[in-house]
Scaffold this motif. Structure first.
Motif, mmCIF file in Angstrom:
data_model
loop_
_atom_site.group_PDB
_atom_site.id
_atom_site.type_symbol
_atom_site.label_atom_id
_atom_site.label_comp_id
_atom_site.label_asym_id
_atom_site.label_seq_id
_atom_site.Cartn_x
_atom_site.Cartn_y
_atom_site.Cartn_z
ATOM 1 N N PRO A 44 40.536 29.255 79.616
ATOM 2 C CA PRO A 44 40.097 30.597 79.218
ATOM 3 C C PRO A 44 39.818 31.548 80.380
ATOM 4 O O PRO A 44 39.854 32.766 80.187
ATOM 5 N N LEU A 45 39.550 31.017 81.563
ATOM 6 C CA LEU A 45 39.267 31.890 82.708
ATOM 7 C C LEU A 45 40.486 32.101 83.600
ATOM 8 O O LEU A 45 40.380 32.749 84.649
ATOM 9 N N LEU A 46 41.635 31.585 83.194
ATOM 10 C CA LEU A 46 42.838 31.730 84.012
ATOM 11 C C LEU A 46 43.243 33.198 84.213
ATOM 12 O O LEU A 46 43.704 33.564 85.301
ATOM 13 N N PRO A 47 43.082 34.094 83.207
ATOM 14 C CA PRO A 47 43.408 35.502 83.453
ATOM 15 C C PRO A 47 42.606 36.117 84.598
ATOM 16 O O PRO A 47 43.089 37.014 85.286
ATOM 17 N N GLU A 48 41.383 35.623 84.827
ATOM 18 C CA GLU A 48 40.578 36.161 85.924
ATOM 19 C C GLU A 48 41.083 35.661 87.274
ATOM 20 O O GLU A 48 40.871 36.308 88.300
ATOM 21 N N VAL A 49 41.743 34.502 87.292
ATOM 22 C CA VAL A 49 42.391 34.034 88.512
ATOM 23 C C VAL A 49 43.584 34.926 88.827
ATOM 24 O O VAL A 49 43.778 35.369 89.960
ATOM 25 N N ALA A 50 44.387 35.226 87.811
ATOM 26 C CA ALA A 50 45.561 36.081 88.001
ATOM 27 C C ALA A 50 45.165 37.491 88.415
ATOM 28 O O ALA A 50 45.911 38.165 89.135
ATOM 29 N N ALA A 51 43.985 37.933 87.988
ATOM 30 C CA ALA A 51 43.538 39.292 88.297
ATOM 31 C C ALA A 51 42.778 39.376 89.619
ATOM 32 O O ALA A 51 42.312 40.449 89.997
ATOM 33 N N TYR A 169 45.524 35.660 72.126
ATOM 34 C CA TYR A 169 44.359 35.551 73.011
ATOM 35 C C TYR A 169 44.754 35.741 74.476
ATOM 36 O O TYR A 169 44.199 36.579 75.186
ATOM 37 N N THR A 170 45.747 34.972 74.945
ATOM 38 C CA THR A 170 46.129 35.019 76.359
ATOM 39 C C THR A 170 46.751 36.354 76.733
ATOM 40 O O THR A 170 46.371 36.980 77.731
ATOM 41 N N GLY A 171 47.727 36.824 75.955
ATOM 42 C CA GLY A 171 48.407 38.074 76.279
ATOM 43 C C GLY A 171 47.471 39.265 76.312
ATOM 44 O O GLY A 171 47.591 40.146 77.171
ATOM 45 N N THR A 172 46.519 39.297 75.392
ATOM 46 C CA THR A 172 45.558 40.397 75.350
ATOM 47 C C THR A 172 44.672 40.400 76.580
ATOM 48 O O THR A 172 44.440 41.448 77.207
ATOM 49 N N GLU A 173 44.186 39.214 76.968
ATOM 50 C CA GLU A 173 43.323 39.152 78.142
ATOM 51 C C GLU A 173 44.088 39.439 79.425
ATOM 52 O O GLU A 173 43.576 40.111 80.334
ATOM 53 N N VAL A 174 45.304 38.926 79.540
ATOM 54 C CA VAL A 174 46.119 39.192 80.727
ATOM 55 C C VAL A 174 46.378 40.694 80.862
ATOM 56 O O VAL A 174 46.281 41.264 81.954
ATOM 57 N N ASP A 349 34.878 27.104 62.501
ATOM 58 C CA ASP A 349 34.840 27.942 63.692
ATOM 59 C C ASP A 349 33.499 28.652 63.812
ATOM 60 O O ASP A 349 32.971 29.191 62.834
ATOM 61 N N LEU A 350 32.970 28.675 65.030
ATOM 62 C CA LEU A 350 31.687 29.322 65.289
ATOM 63 C C LEU A 350 31.868 30.732 65.843
ATOM 64 O O LEU A 350 30.896 31.376 66.222
ATOM 65 N N GLY A 351 33.105 31.182 65.880
ATOM 66 C CA GLY A 351 33.387 32.503 66.433
ATOM 67 C C GLY A 351 34.191 32.399 67.717
ATOM 68 O O GLY A 351 34.393 31.313 68.267
ATOM 69 N N PHE A 352 34.645 33.542 68.218
ATOM 70 C CA PHE A 352 35.480 33.576 69.417
ATOM 71 C C PHE A 352 34.985 34.660 70.364
ATOM 72 O O PHE A 352 34.270 35.590 69.964
ATOM 73 N N VAL A 353 35.379 34.518 71.620
ATOM 74 C CA VAL A 353 35.077 35.542 72.624
ATOM 75 C C VAL A 353 36.377 35.918 73.322
ATOM 76 O O VAL A 353 37.224 35.066 73.581
ATOM 77 N N VAL A 354 36.549 37.200 73.611
ATOM 78 C CA VAL A 354 37.739 37.706 74.299
ATOM 79 C C VAL A 354 37.267 38.604 75.429
ATOM 80 O O VAL A 354 36.651 39.649 75.188
ATOM 81 N N ASP A 355 37.546 38.211 76.672
ATOM 82 C CA ASP A 355 37.130 38.994 77.833
ATOM 83 C C ASP A 355 38.174 40.076 78.104
ATOM 84 O O ASP A 355 39.341 39.778 78.362
ATOM 85 N N LEU A 356 37.744 41.333 78.062
ATOM 86 C CA LEU A 356 38.650 42.464 78.236
ATOM 87 C C LEU A 356 38.512 43.104 79.613
ATOM 88 O O LEU A 356 38.996 44.210 79.843
#
Length: 434
Positions: A44-51, A169-174, A349-356
């Motif tokens: 889940p934190l891989l987009p922050e590595v790419a950024a 999820y991935t495409g939106t965060e990327v 499911d307990l819910g989701f989080v999406v880092d923008l």
């Protein structure tokens, strides 16, 4: 039966958590975790590595350092003989080995999902492991720098255009992280003053985040559009070349960057087992056991796990399900060896989080919709809680990035030929050295 050997294939969310539980539950057994790398990758934190926000080490958790009672067998499994209770693997130096087991848990994860679209396999960039994230970070930085180099307005516009396929999820965060990254990079180049990189998010679904709730979708859509992202729903890619992408409505988009986040498919090892599958995922019962094989269990992305909360359906391929299935599979394996009682897997499911990116996130903890700063606090708190290691270092990196900003440099560690999209290598895997 003596000291049993329990083999776990794959150290993703399912395999890592299963190994941790089994090491505690079965101290008199040998738990062997077979994985091509010596770390658990927190995807889940891989987009922050790419950024350029997080160092790759922050999202990689050492297996030997955190699972001290588990034997790490470094290698990629290329065959499993269920009846003989044996598997074969290839280590990072190309040597072949074998392992006999009394119980085996299949958690090999997933690989990039390809579609038969001309040019995609050759020109698109995937996003499933550390190498792909590092390559994408360098690629984006390089395009900004090359856009600054050229005096050709058409080439400059193409290099400043980034197309992301897949609004999950991935495409939106990327996309969300990428917009902020290119904005910061453009400010460092005076010749690009007043220009902004163009980001295009494409998906065949009718909305962003189609697999998640409406509130998350609306928040993500609003934030992306406010940042200038062009969202093209119910649209796909028809063709990709080295200098443009043609969409399904025949729109031609000049670009040097096609980022492939369409989805995933089960790791191909499963197809060679000879067991029934559903959508490429090996069939299991509600106890995560492969029918006809009392000693074989499977969970995570490779398993078609019956969803007891939605009769007739199987659980989606999410980290939340994989982590909890890994724990349940471990307990059921222990039960099969006389420790405890087996129970079916059932999870709501307990819910989701999406880092923008920035100070913005979308979240619905316990199905309570949140956005903005409150969602950001929940999102980062959830990730710190879920990380099995590196919590302090990750929090410190976030504070450092907030105070000083990200560093926009090319590291040149990964070349394009090292991360082909058309590959059967499981996520996090490394190609054996010749």
């Amino acid at each position: 039966m003596g000291r049993p050997t329990i083999a776990i294939i794959g150290a993703g969310f399912a395999g890592y958590n299963a190994a941790r539980v089994l090491a505690r539950r079965m101290p008199d057994s040998e738990v062997v975790l077979v994985n091509p790398t010596d770390y658990f990758l927190y995807l889940p934190l891989l987009p922050e590595v790419a950024a350029g926000i997080l160092d790759p080490r922050r999202v990689t958790v050492s297996i030997p350092g955190t699972l001290r009672k588990v034997r790490l067998l470094l290698g990629s499994v290329d065959s499993v003989r269920l009846e003989e209770k044996q598997l074969t693997y290839i280590d990072p130096e190309g040597d072949r080995g074998e392992l006999s087991f009394d119980r085996v848990l299949l958690t090999t994860g997933s690989v990039n999902k390809l579609l038969p679209i001309p040019g995609v396999a050759k020109y698109a960039h995937g996003f499933r492991n550390i190498a792909e994230a590092l390559y994408l970070r360098d690629h984006i930085t390089r395009q900004i720098e090359l856009a600054d180099n050229t005096d050709d307005p058409e080439e400059r516009a193409a290099r400043l255009t980034f197309v992301v396929v897949g609004a999950g999820y991935t495409g939106t965060e990327v996309t969300a992280q990428g917009v902020l990254m290119t904005k910061a990079l453009c400010k460092e180049h005076p010749r690009l003053a007043g220009q902004q990189a163009r980001w295009l998010l494409v998906d065949t679904a009718p909305r962003v985040l189609p697999g998640l709730g409406e509130s998350l979708s609306r928040t993500a859509d609003r934030v992306l559009r406010q940042r200038g992202v062009k969202i093209r729903t119910q649209t796909s890619v028809a063709e990709a070349t080295d200098d443009h992408v043609r969409l399904s409505d025949d729109t031609v988009v000049p670009t040097r960057s096609l980022i492939w986040c369409v989805g995933v498919r089960p790791e191909p090892l499963i197809s060679g087992l000879g067991s029934p599958t559903t959508k490429g995922r090996i069939d299991v019962d509600e106890y995560l056991q492969v029918p006809g094989h009392d000693h074989v269990f499977a969970c995570g992305d490779v398993a078609a796990v019956p969803d007891l909360t939605r009769p007739g359906e199987i659980t989606p391929m999410t980290a939340q399900h994989a982590q909890r299935q890994g724990v349940r599979a471990a307990l059921n394996i222990a039960a099969s060896l006389g420790i405890g009682e087996r129970r079916p897997y059932e999870h709501h499911d307990l819910g989701f989080v999406v880092d923008l990116g920035g100070w913005t996130s979308a979240a619905d903890p316990l199905h309570i919709p949140l956005s903005g700063l409150p969602a950001k606090v929940v999102t980062r708190g959830y990730h710190l809680y879920s990380l099995p290691g590196n919590r302090g270092r990750t929090a410190a990196s976030w504070l450092t990035e907030t105070a000083f900003g990200r560093q926009g440099v090319q590291l040149g560690l990964v070349r394009g030929k090292d991360v082909p999209l058309d590959t059967d290598t499981p996520m996090g895997a490394v190609t054996p050295n010749p």
